[in-house]
Design an enzyme around this catalytic site. Structure first.
Site, short mmCIF file in Angstrom:
data_model
loop_
_atom_site.label_atom_id
_atom_site.label_comp_id
_atom_site.label_asym_id
_atom_site.label_seq_id
_atom_site.Cartn_x
_atom_site.Cartn_y
_atom_site.Cartn_z
N HIS A 151 0.84 -1.21 0.00
CA HIS A 151 0.00 0.00 0.00
C HIS A 151 0.87 1.26 0.00
O HIS A 151 0.40 2.34 0.39
CB HIS A 151 -0.95 0.03 1.20
CG HIS A 151 -1.60 -1.30 1.48
ND1 HIS A 151 -2.72 -1.73 0.80
CD2 HIS A 151 -1.27 -2.30 2.34
CE1 HIS A 151 -3.06 -2.93 1.25
NE2 HIS A 151 -2.19 -3.30 2.17
N SER A 281 13.07 20.32 -15.67
CA SER A 281 11.93 21.21 -15.62
C SER A 281 12.33 22.56 -16.21
O SER A 281 13.44 23.04 -15.98
CB SER A 281 11.46 21.41 -14.16
OG SER A 281 10.55 22.49 -14.06
N ARG A 330 -6.57 -0.27 -40.06
CA ARG A 330 -5.44 0.44 -40.67
C ARG A 330 -4.71 1.31 -39.65
O ARG A 330 -3.51 1.55 -39.77
CB ARG A 330 -5.92 1.35 -41.82
CG ARG A 330 -6.35 0.65 -43.09
CD ARG A 330 -6.91 1.68 -44.06
NE ARG A 330 -7.62 1.05 -45.17
CZ ARG A 330 -7.12 0.86 -46.38
NH1 ARG A 330 -5.88 1.26 -46.64
NH2 ARG A 330 -7.83 0.31 -47.33
#
Length: 474
Positions: A151, A281, A330
């Protein structure tokens, strides 16, 4: 730059090899190879087709006159008919016998199967390459302890190598599926307009054995063991679903790998490669974002969604055939393979350059091991004659107090509390001996070694594992 849309699967992600498999040249040259195989087989079974006609067709398998085909399609609104006519322009002697007795699906569907088989081969090579890289990583770190998580909450420790084996096992399951699916592929064969082979039966004067032999010969010439037992005009569209389901399974495994890496990157325990000069960034210059792992997850999501297209197509076919599959196929089939190629190339790149930070792992272990060590401390003290129930209550009280202190910004002092409690009668040295991280990883290292022996034996079936040709545009 272009003033028209450019598919990013081609411009940014997929390899030249996979793009080549689904290129116009490969598609239409395969159509022509199928027409040659049809003519050869018909001649071998007695139809009036000359060597000169076949040689003329063979000479023009690759030099496709695209402009003529485009011009004919503008008139006929039919791509297969346009290419028959364009091929006939280049092969005037053979013009009367090109596509003899066949329907459009003869070239269209058989080519689709041929290209899917080749594309699955490329994906299998990449998959084997990814497994090999992760096996190297797992063996290198088979015994390095790290905190386990359930978890995404701290749990019993494992090792880095054992965790990597979870990724490898998923990919090995995918390898089983891709090999099975590839081995099951068959051609449509030559079945005519509704799959009855009536036109070919007419050509051979009602000789059923020659019609069967015709299909067998074509399959062998195209490198297949046979055709599907029955069909309408087209092969069952479930076949496309099986192929793309394999890609979806691989995408699920790759996404799990990339998601785990993103979590570990947040923990600063393991990071993907980061190039010198790479920018994380545009605003925050210090950042080192897990961009490649995020791209793996992004492409995986696309592939998993793409697998729904052939499922819907297979479920909505009418009787012997309908054409509402054409435009969808396609797009969906080539793009799923292109995305899988790009995704696995990234997995290989990332797996081959993972950066591991043992000190960060040790710090996280140090923060959580005191809580986990209480079971070992309890058993140790009980073995020396202490009362289990009373010590269990003392541990509970000390743990709650230590946890409150940590959350308030204080130090982790659970072990000091236990060491200072006369009810336990245990020294600091004894506690330290019970805290060695490897005591908490169970059979992680042994499981890793045993599993890798099996995985590497499986990889041995692929020979010396030559380097996979990948190109990553970071």
């Amino acid at each position: 730059m272009s003033d028209r849309y450019v598919n990013p699967l081609c411009s940014r992600y997929a390899s030249a090899q996979m793009q080549g498999i689904f290129s116009e040249d490969r598609k239409f040259s395969t159509w022509r190879r199928l027409w040659v195989a049809l003519a050869e087989a018909q001649q071998e079974l007695g139809l009036d087709i000359s060597d000169q006609q076949i040689e003329e067709m063979r000479a023009h398998v690759s030099d496709i006159n695209y402009q003529a085909a485009r011009d004919y399609e503008a008139q006929t609104r039919h791509d297969v008919m346009a290419h028959i006519m364009a091929f006939g322009d280049q092969c005037p002697r053979a013009r009367p016998i090109i596509h003899l007795g066949a329907t459009s699906a003869y070239v269209g569907d058989n080519t689709d199967i041929i290209l899917q088989k080749e594309a699955l081969g490329r994906i299998k090579d990449l998959l084997v390459g990814a497994i090999a890289k992760l096996c190297e990583f797992a063996r290198l770190y088979k015994g390095l302890p790290c905190l386990g998580y359930t978890h995404f909450q701290p749990a019993q420790p494992t090792t880095v190598g054992k965790r990597a084996c979870l990724w490898i096992q998923d990919l090995l399951l995918d390898l089983d599926q891709i090999e099975f699916t590839q081995a099951q592929l068959r051609l449509l064969g030559c079945r005519g307009t509704t799959g009855t082979a009536a036109s070919f039966l007419h050509l051979f004067g009602g000789d059923h054995q020659k019609v069967k032999a015709l299909e067998e010969k074509i399959c062998r010439k195209m490198g297949f063991t046979g055709a599907y037992g029955v069909s309408g005009q087209t092969y069952s569209r479930k076949v496309d679903y099986f192929s793309l389901s394999v890609l979806s399974g691989i995408a699920q495994s790759a996404a799990k790998f990339s998601n785990d890496l993103r979590l570990l990157s947040h923990l600063q325990e393991i990071e993907e490669p980061f190039e010198e000069g790479q920018v994380g960034s545009s605003a925050m210059a210090y950042k080192r974002n897990p961009m490649r792992s995020e791209r793996i997850a992004s492409l995986a999501r696309y592939i998993i969604n793409a697998a729904q297209n052939p499922a819907m197509t297979a479920s909505s076919q009418w009787l012997e055939r309908t054409l509402d599959d054409s435009a969808n196929r396609r797009i969906a089939i080539p793009e799923a393979f292109l995305a899988a190629d790009g995704m696995l190339s990234l997995v290989i790149n990332v797996a081959g350059g993972l950066e591991v930070y043992p000190h960060r792992m040790a710090r996280h272990l140090e923060e959580e091991l005191p809580f986990m060590a209480t079971e070992n401390i309890l058993m140790y003290c009980v073995s020396r004659g202490k009362d289990r129930q009373s010590l269990h209550e003392r541990i509970r009280v000390h743990s709650m107090e230590a946890s409150k202190q940590i959350k308030a910004g204080g130090p982790m002092d659970l072990l000091e509390r236990i060491g200072g409690d006369p009810a336990f009668g245990i020294s600091g040295e004894e506690i330290s001996a019970l805290l060695e991280a490897r005591q908490f990883t169970g059979r992680s290292q042994e499981q890793c070694e045993e599993f890798l022996a099996q995985a590497e034996e499986r990889l041995g079936a692929y020979g010396d594992l030559p380097g996979i040709d990948i190109s990553i545009r970071v």
